[in-house]
Scaffold this motif. Structure first.
Motif, short mmCIF file in Angstrom:
data_model
loop_
_atom_site.label_atom_id
_atom_site.label_comp_id
_atom_site.label_asym_id
_atom_site.label_seq_id
_atom_site.Cartn_x
_atom_site.Cartn_y
_atom_site.Cartn_z
N GLY A 266 0.80 -1.21 0.00
CA GLY A 266 0.00 0.00 0.00
C GLY A 266 0.83 1.26 0.00
N ASP A 295 -4.11 3.83 0.82
CA ASP A 295 -4.58 2.50 0.42
C ASP A 295 -3.68 1.50 1.10
OD1 ASP A 295 -5.71 0.29 -0.73
OD2 ASP A 295 -4.89 0.65 -2.74
N GLY A 299 -7.22 -1.70 1.71
CA GLY A 299 -8.27 -0.84 2.22
C GLY A 299 -8.83 -1.27 3.56
N ASN A 302 -7.08 1.76 8.01
CA ASN A 302 -7.13 3.20 7.76
C ASN A 302 -6.36 3.94 8.83
OD1 ASN A 302 -8.91 3.70 5.36
ND2 ASN A 302 -10.31 2.47 6.57
#
Length: 315
Positions: A266, A295, A299, A302
């Motif tokens: 990510g 990302d 996902g 966060n």
């Protein structure tokens, strides 16, 4: 004409490094345990001074085990307490170190997990390259040369496996919930700084080359970048230095037993603001950070707010 050309050059270099701080961080690549870095993308204060000090870093994350709104989730809070510093060994050679203590919490609907302990110690060696203004034709050859305001610092170091790594915790959505990585990792970085009168800019690029730990678990390599703009406000015996910044990280995939783990890569971009207050030899700093785009782990993880507070004593 020469003055105009110098201004154009300085503007170009400033814009270039600011763009590097944005563009390199936003490239879609891969991820490791981002939360175990202990704020490693920051190697000192805004002026890259020599110092010893303490720093506190607070990070919030939310992890969701599934794609639906009612999928199980956890709220994660990371408290990191650091001893850090940078001391000179000679005119152009320096050494810095970060010694972190991790205090990590993971909150579920029915329980709370808590781990704490010494984290992974970072040790860096630095070479500082200074740039000087051009001498006038009629000046003495051996006269003291005036600094131009530009500076480069090249760093090479190691992250030591001093923090405990628990393999059972890697089965969760965010395997970065660890006191340490258990691996010996290399760090290479370059820092750029420029200051003219009260206005200054700084930028950094860093690459973390990570290795397998004793559990055959390898966090992905990491590329980090950051850029800051600051302005000195002189208040008699005190200097106030507000700043704005952008930073980012790109993470490669985690590997275990030689296999790449899916959705463990990510990237993330942060925006930040803060200020430093300098009085005598003490520097008090506060920084608040929010993600702009991210990302992480497909996902499922966060990043939320982050903030840090540090107190340094200049050497």
């Amino acid at each position: 004409m020469n003055v105009f050309q110098n201004i154009k050059k300085q503007t170009f270099y400033t814009a270039l490094f600011l763009c590097l701080g944005v563009v390199t961080a936003s490239q879609a690549c891969d991820l490791c345990g981002c939360t175990t870095s202990s704020g490693s993308s920051s190697f000192g204060d805004l002026s890259t001074s020599n110092f010893v000090g303490v720093r506190y870093i607070h990070q919030d994350f939310e992890s969701r085990d599934g794609i639906f709104s009612n999928s199980p989730k956890s709220e994660e809070t990371f408290h990191t307490y650091q001893l850090w510093g940078r001391v000179p060994l000679s005119k152009n050679i320096y050494v810095s170190a970060i010694v972190p203590f991790q205090d990590l919490y993971r909150h579920f609907d029915d329980r709370t997990e808590h781990i704490h302990g010494l984290g992974d110690i970072n040790i860096m060696g630095w070479y500082q390259l200074n740039f000087y203004k051009k001498q006038k034709r009629d000046s003495l050859v051996f006269a003291n040369r005036e600094l131009s305001g530009h500076g480069l610092n090249f760093g090479l170091g190691m992250k030591l496996p001093t923090g405990e790594f628990e393999e059972q915790l890697t089965d969760r959505v965010n395997p970065g919930f660890q006191v340490g990585t258990g691996s010996w990792d290399m760090v290479a970085t370059v820092l750029y700084s420029y200051k003219k009168k009260n206005l200054g800019v700084g930028a950094s690029l860093a690459y973390y080359l990570k290795t397998e730990n004793e559990n055959d678990y390898k966090f992905g390599n990491q590329f980090s970048s950051a850029a800051n703009v600051f302005y000195d406000v002189n208040l008699k015996t005190t200097t106030l230095r507000p700043f704005l910044g952008v930073s980012g990280d790109v993470y490669e995939s985690i590997e275990q037993y030689g296999e790449t783990l899916a959705d463990t890569n990510g990237h993330i971009i942060y925006g930040s603001l803060g200020a430093e207050v300098s009085k005598n030899k003490f520097i008090l700093g506060l920084k608040y950070t929010l993600p702009i785009a991210q990302d992480l782990f497909g996902g499922d993880v966060n990043s939320q707010q982050q903030y840090s507070l540090y107190l340094n004593y200049s050497l």
